[in-house]
Design a protein around this motif. Structure first.
Motif, PDB file in Angstrom:
ATOM      1  N   CYS A 123      18.430  36.706  85.409  1.00 50.89           N
ATOM      2  CA  CYS A 123      16.984  36.967  85.379  1.00 50.89           C
ATOM      3  C   CYS A 123      16.210  35.696  85.043  1.00 50.89           C
ATOM      4  O   CYS A 123      15.159  35.422  85.629  1.00 50.89           O
ATOM      5  N   LEU A 124      16.718  34.906  84.080  1.00 53.03           N
ATOM      6  CA  LEU A 124      16.047  33.660  83.724  1.00 53.03           C
ATOM      7  C   LEU A 124      16.064  32.684  84.891  1.00 53.03           C
ATOM      8  O   LEU A 124      15.063  31.990  85.150  1.00 53.03           O
ATOM      9  N   SER A 126      15.989  33.499  87.943  1.00 53.94           N
ATOM     10  CA  SER A 126      14.985  34.006  88.877  1.00 53.94           C
ATOM     11  C   SER A 126      13.581  33.575  88.454  1.00 53.94           C
ATOM     12  O   SER A 126      12.767  33.170  89.294  1.00 53.94           O
ATOM     13  N   PHE A 127      13.303  33.681  87.136  1.00 52.74           N
ATOM     14  CA  PHE A 127      12.006  33.224  86.618  1.00 52.74           C
ATOM     15  C   PHE A 127      11.785  31.744  86.927  1.00 52.74           C
ATOM     16  O   PHE A 127      10.708  31.333  87.382  1.00 52.74           O
ATOM     17  N   LYS A 130      11.276  30.956  90.685  1.00 54.73           N
ATOM     18  CA  LYS A 130       9.913  31.309  91.096  1.00 54.73           C
ATOM     19  C   LYS A 130       8.922  30.260  90.592  1.00 54.73           C
ATOM     20  O   LYS A 130       7.974  29.881  91.306  1.00 54.73           O
ATOM     21  N   TRP A 153       5.811  24.987  81.364  1.00 58.07           N
ATOM     22  CA  TRP A 153       5.741  26.160  80.490  1.00 58.07           C
ATOM     23  C   TRP A 153       5.564  25.734  79.033  1.00 58.07           C
ATOM     24  O   TRP A 153       6.152  24.743  78.589  1.00 58.07           O
ATOM     25  N   TYR A 158       8.251  30.101  77.710  1.00 54.38           N
ATOM     26  CA  TYR A 158       9.675  30.014  78.052  1.00 54.38           C
ATOM     27  C   TYR A 158      10.484  31.053  77.280  1.00 54.38           C
ATOM     28  O   TYR A 158      11.269  31.799  77.864  1.00 54.38           O
ATOM     29  N   ARG A 161      10.061  34.656  78.351  1.00 54.22           N
ATOM     30  CA  ARG A 161      10.845  34.977  79.543  1.00 54.22           C
ATOM     31  C   ARG A 161      12.322  35.130  79.202  1.00 54.22           C
ATOM     32  O   ARG A 161      13.031  35.950  79.801  1.00 54.22           O
ATOM     33  N   SER A 165      14.421  38.514  79.843  1.00 56.52           N
ATOM     34  CA  SER A 165      15.634  38.427  80.664  1.00 56.52           C
ATOM     35  C   SER A 165      16.846  39.036  79.974  1.00 56.52           C
ATOM     36  O   SER A 165      17.631  39.767  80.588  1.00 56.52           O
TER      37      SER A 165
END
Length: 244
Positions: A123-124, A126-127, A130, A153, A158, A161, A165
């Motif tokens: 997930c991180l 993916s962040f 993006k 960020w 950071y 997120r 995640s």
């Protein structure tokens, strides 16, 4: 023989079904009478239904008594009021869905710490992917500009997120366990107690998951990643621009 004449079915199961059906007809009659609607049957027919219901009720009580008398002593127990009932095992008292959820929770207990790390890392990534995409293709930030840019960020952004995640999956399990508990809490039986303790079990899974992530040195890796995020962007920038 009309539908309203009482009769004793041949089997116990048929008698139970017939009793439920007769009770349904009686309830429909009483409801219509209470609401002033057209009655579904005549007074004579409802009298026969009530008589049939009583006969079936007595018959089933007798049948149940006979069934209990044929059980072994080890399969029977006496209540405080002296009534003999069939012994029910603990497993018989647990609803099948609660049993299934217990198995699911056990599987989560065994796998969730490692799954949390894998899912959190993905997930991180993916962040960050993006974020890099927006920097390069939407805001056109230069290859090395991110190192000292206002586009970088913040520490809060950071770590927020990071928390999202790594925590969303175990937190989702806690929400599901709360939902399961509210489904069974009104029963006030073994199922309600089990589902209540499953909430604490999932909270423990959350703590264990975070603990495993920290013990495996993931926190150090995450700190270094924030420190060198600009370098990751430079590599990403070169890889994208260099191949186009």
């Amino acid at each position: 023989m009309s539908d309203f004449e009482y009769q004793i079915p041949d089997t116990y199961e048929e008698a139970v079904e017939r009793k439920a059906y007769v009770l349904k007809l009686i309830n429909e009659y009483n409801e219509a009478l209470l609401l002033g609607k057209d009655l579904p049957c005549s007074d004579e027919e409802i009298d026969k239904l009530q008589e049939e219901y009583q006969i079936l009720n007595d018959h089933l009580a007798l049948t149940e008594e006979e069934r209990l008398s044929k059980l072994n002593d080890s399969d029977k127990e006496v209540n405080e009021d002296g009534v003999i009932v069939e012994k029910v095992s603990v497993l018989d008292k647990i609803h099948w869905s609660v049993m299934l959820y217990c198995v699911f929770t056990f599987i989560c207990l065994c796998s969730m710490p490692f799954l949390t790390k894998a899912v959190g890392s993905a997930c991180l990534d993916s962040f960050i992917d993006k974020f890099f995409y927006d920097m390069l293709w939407e805001k056109y930030v230069d290859m090395m500009a991110l190192q000292s840019s206002e586009y970088m960020w913040s520490d809060f952004g950071y770590w927020f997120r990071v928390c999202v995640s790594y925590l969303w999956l175990p937190l989702l399990l806690i929400l599901i366990s709360v939902g399961v508990y509210f489904i069974f809490r009104k029963r006030k039986d073994l199922n309600s107690k089990i589902t209540k303790w499953l909430i604490f079990a999932n909270i423990f899974i959350l703590v264990l998951s975070v603990g495993v992530v920290l013990l495996q040195g993931e926190l150090t890796v995450l700190k270094e990643r924030l420190e060198y995020l600009w370098y990751e962007y430079a590599v990403y920038y070169y890889g994208e621009i260099g191949t186009n």
